[in-house]
Structures are given as structure tokens and as C-alpha cells.
Design a protein around this motif. Structure first.
Motif, short mmCIF file in Angstrom:
data_model
loop_
_atom_site.label_atom_id
_atom_site.label_comp_id
_atom_site.label_asym_id
_atom_site.label_seq_id
_atom_site.Cartn_x
_atom_site.Cartn_y
_atom_site.Cartn_z
N PRO A 1 0.83 -1.20 0.00
CA PRO A 1 0.00 0.00 0.00
C PRO A 1 0.87 1.26 0.00
O PRO A 1 1.87 1.33 0.72
CB PRO A 1 -0.82 -0.12 1.29
N GLY A 2 0.48 2.22 -0.82
CA GLY A 2 1.20 3.49 -0.84
C GLY A 2 2.40 3.52 -1.76
O GLY A 2 3.04 4.55 -1.89
N VAL A 3 2.70 2.39 -2.40
CA VAL A 3 3.85 2.36 -3.30
C VAL A 3 3.35 2.59 -4.73
O VAL A 3 2.54 1.82 -5.22
CB VAL A 3 4.60 1.02 -3.21
N SER A 4 3.84 3.65 -5.35
CA SER A 4 3.45 3.92 -6.73
C SER A 4 4.40 3.20 -7.67
O SER A 4 5.45 2.70 -7.26
CB SER A 4 3.48 5.42 -6.99
N PRO B 1 -4.85 -2.18 0.63
CA PRO B 1 -4.41 -2.64 -0.70
C PRO B 1 -5.34 -3.70 -1.26
O PRO B 1 -5.87 -4.52 -0.52
CB PRO B 1 -3.02 -3.21 -0.44
N GLY B 2 -5.56 -3.64 -2.57
CA GLY B 2 -6.34 -4.66 -3.24
C GLY B 2 -7.84 -4.47 -3.16
O GLY B 2 -8.59 -5.30 -3.64
N ARG C 1 -1.43 -2.92 -8.97
CA ARG C 1 -2.77 -2.34 -9.03
C ARG C 1 -3.33 -2.19 -7.63
O ARG C 1 -3.30 -3.14 -6.84
CB ARG C 1 -3.68 -3.22 -9.87
N ASN C 2 -3.83 -1.02 -7.32
CA ASN C 2 -4.47 -0.77 -6.02
C ASN C 2 -3.56 -1.11 -4.85
O ASN C 2 -4.02 -1.57 -3.82
CB ASN C 2 -5.76 -1.58 -5.89
N GLY C 3 -2.27 -0.94 -5.02
CA GLY C 3 -1.37 -1.23 -3.92
C GLY C 3 -1.04 -2.70 -3.74
O GLY C 3 -0.47 -3.09 -2.73
N VAL C 4 -1.42 -3.52 -4.72
CA VAL C 4 -1.06 -4.94 -4.67
C VAL C 4 -0.21 -5.26 -5.90
O VAL C 4 -0.59 -4.93 -7.02
CB VAL C 4 -2.31 -5.86 -4.67
N ARG D 1 -1.61 -12.31 3.56
CA ARG D 1 -2.44 -11.11 3.39
C ARG D 1 -3.80 -11.32 4.03
O ARG D 1 -4.40 -12.37 3.89
CB ARG D 1 -2.60 -10.80 1.90
N ARG E 1 -6.05 5.47 -3.89
CA ARG E 1 -4.91 5.47 -4.80
C ARG E 1 -3.80 4.62 -4.23
O ARG E 1 -3.42 4.79 -3.07
CB ARG E 1 -4.43 6.92 -4.97
N ASP E 2 -3.30 3.70 -5.03
CA ASP E 2 -2.21 2.81 -4.62
C ASP E 2 -2.53 2.10 -3.31
O ASP E 2 -1.64 1.87 -2.49
CB ASP E 2 -0.89 3.58 -4.47
N GLY E 3 -3.77 1.76 -3.10
CA GLY E 3 -4.13 1.05 -1.88
C GLY E 3 -4.28 1.92 -0.66
O GLY E 3 -4.44 1.43 0.45
N LEU E 4 -4.21 3.23 -0.86
CA LEU E 4 -4.40 4.15 0.26
C LEU E 4 -5.72 4.88 0.07
O LEU E 4 -5.95 5.50 -0.96
CB LEU E 4 -3.26 5.18 0.33
N THR F 1 6.95 3.89 0.28
CA THR F 1 5.71 4.66 0.30
C THR F 1 6.07 6.14 0.27
O THR F 1 7.20 6.52 0.61
CB THR F 1 4.89 4.38 1.55
N GLU G 1 -4.83 2.16 4.99
CA GLU G 1 -4.11 1.30 4.03
C GLU G 1 -4.98 0.09 3.73
O GLU G 1 -5.13 -0.80 4.56
CB GLU G 1 -2.78 0.83 4.64
N TYR H 1 3.89 8.91 1.54
CA TYR H 1 2.73 9.58 2.12
C TYR H 1 3.07 11.03 2.41
O TYR H 1 4.10 11.32 3.01
CB TYR H 1 2.31 8.88 3.41
#
Lengths: 124, 133
Positions: free
Chosen positions: A36-39, B50-51, A98-101, B84, B109-112, A58, B48, A60
Motif C-alpha cells: 500500500p502506498g507504493v506507486s 491494498p487490493g 494495481r491498487n497497492g497490490v 495477506r 490510490r495505490d491502496g491508500l 511509500t 491502508e 505519504y
């Protein structure tokens, strides 16, 4: 929240191994990593020899004058690595964030079929 | 086996968080992890997750609370390792100030997940006229 979380450029972010699922389907192996939070720009994926290395940070940020009341996560660096065996095709690994996964697909190679070793059993 | 464990010495996130005294409250074990903050103009809730896509996420705003709930789906296949979190989740955030419910924005965005709740403008105090009996 740690001090450095306000400065994503800081080198020494706390490092974590991301939560990972590893599963097998008919065509190959699938890895799912929670990042999460990683582009995409902050994600690095390397395959070297039989080693697959993943790292990402990340980024943030905060609004001006923002004051934290409660904090359960901050900026981190995710690091992990996996060893690939020769029954997989390391050349055609694909990855999709995608979506942080992060989904990594490692296809099984068609040319080598692992040889099964018969275990002999000798009764007493 | 095809995939090896990536070294035993690597820190695991939860263990690390437990070292910090601020994470010792029971709250930190709830899912998803939340950050709550504010400035003069708004309250910010970040999580957070993700997914989780917008379709699997439900945000409910009541007078004094924001409820974040949703579901993390499980991939199909033969599992070798499963770390997970999966399944339904829900968390409730108590809002410290009245918010302008019509202008709340949520961004994934990006799981956040970021929810921006603008603070409601305080109504100016009204003078009450006292009349002679």
C-alpha cells in the motif's frame, strides 16, 4: 508516527517484508504482495540469476498544518526476495501493480519436467 | 519447492510495530490501519487497504462517526503461503468536530484511502433579545 515519516526522501525508512500470498495455478505461480502506498515510480523489481528482488517505498504526504491525532502507519520501505527454481521460466516473469497490490506471475517452463525420485522403503 | 522463504532474519511488520510503545494499544491490531489527522479546515482519515477497489468499499458518514467497511477478496489457487488479510473489515472513526457532509471527498490510490472531511463552518452566535414582561 516516526519523525522521518514526514520526509519521504529520508534514506532510513523502517524496512518491512510485505505480506505475501504465494499460490499455484495450472499455468504457473502467482505472488501477491501488499504494497500500500507504493506507486509504480517507487517500485523496483529485479531478477538476477535465480533471485527475484522487490523493493518499494511509500510516499505519504501531508496537507499544510496537518496535525496527527492518531497514527497506525507511516512511511516504510518494503523489501523482499524470492528464490526461483529452474522449473519456472525466469525470463517471462510479468508484474502488475494495481491498487497497492503487486501481482507477479512466474510461468512454469514447458521444456523441463521435474523427475520424480522414488523413495525406497525397506521394512524392518 | 519453487519459491524459497526470503530469509529468516527479515523483520515482520507486526513485530516491528509492537516494539514501538505507541502501537501497543489494541487499536493497532484492528484492520485496516488508520491515520487520523486534522488542520484548521478539515479532518483527514487515511487507511491502508491494498487490493480493495471502490466497489468493495463502503463509507458511511453519520452525525459523529465515519464508518469504513469493505471486503478483501481471496485469489483462487493452491496456496503455499497466505499472509495477506482476507475477508470483511470495518472500522469506525469518531469525528472530533462537525463536518460539512455534502463536501466530503474520498480518494483511493495505490491502496491508500484518503477521506477529506471539511469542517463545518461554525454558525455565528445569535443574540437573543430579552423583552420586557
Amino acid at each position: 508516527m516516526p519523525e522521518d515519516s514526514k520526509r519521504p526522501d529520508e534514506k532510513n525508512l523502517p524496512r518491512f517484508r510485505p505480506a505475501t500470498d504465494i499460490l499455484e495455478r495450472a499455468d504457473g505461480f502467482y505472488l501477491y504482495l501488499d504494497l500500500p502506498g507504493v506507486s509504480r515510480e517507487n517500485l523496483v523489481l529485479d531478477v538476477k540469476d535465480a533471485e527475484l528482488m522487490v523493493s518499494g517505498r511509500t510516499d505519504y504526504r501531508f496537507e499544510p498544518e496537518e496535525r496527527l491525532l492518531e497514527s497506525e502507519f507511516g512511511n516504510v520501505e518494503y523489501v523482499c526476495s524470492f528464490t526461483l527454481s529452474d522449473i519456472v521460466d525466469a525470463e517471462s516473469v510479468t508484474a502488475n501493480l494495481r491498487n497497492g497490490v503487486l501481482e507477479i506471475f512466474i510461468p512454469k517452463t514447458s521444456k523441463t519436467i521435474p523427475r520424480r525420485i522414488q523413495v525406497e522403503y525397506q521394512g524392518e | 519447492m519453487v519459491i524459497d522463504f526470503g530469509g529468516f532474519g527479515r523483520p515482520y511488520r507486526l513485530i516491528n510495530e509492537l516494539w514501538k510503545p505507541s502501537f501497543l494499544s489494541q487499536q493497532s491490531l484492528a484492520y485496516p490501519p488508520l491515520n487520523l489527522s486534522e488542520n484548521a479546515s478539515a479532518i483527514y482519515v487515511r487507511a491502508e487497504i491494498p487490493g480493495v477497489g471502490p466497489d468493495d468499499l463502503d463509507l458511511v458518514l453519520t452525525e459523529k462517526n465515519l464508518i469504513v467497511k469493505g471486503e478483501r477478496r481471496v485469489e483462487k489457487g493452491r496456496y503455499f503461503r497466505q499472509e495477506r488479510p482476507a475477508g470483511g473489515f470495518q472500522r469506525m472513526v469518531a469525528l472530533s468536530a462537525p463536518v460539512d457532509a455534502d463536501n466530503v471527498r474520498a480518494l483511493l490510490r495505490d491502496g491508500l484511502l484518503t477521506v477529506v472531511l471539511p469542517k463545518a463552518q461554525p454558525k455565528s452566535p445569535r443574540k437573543i433579545l430579552v423583552q420586557h414582561g
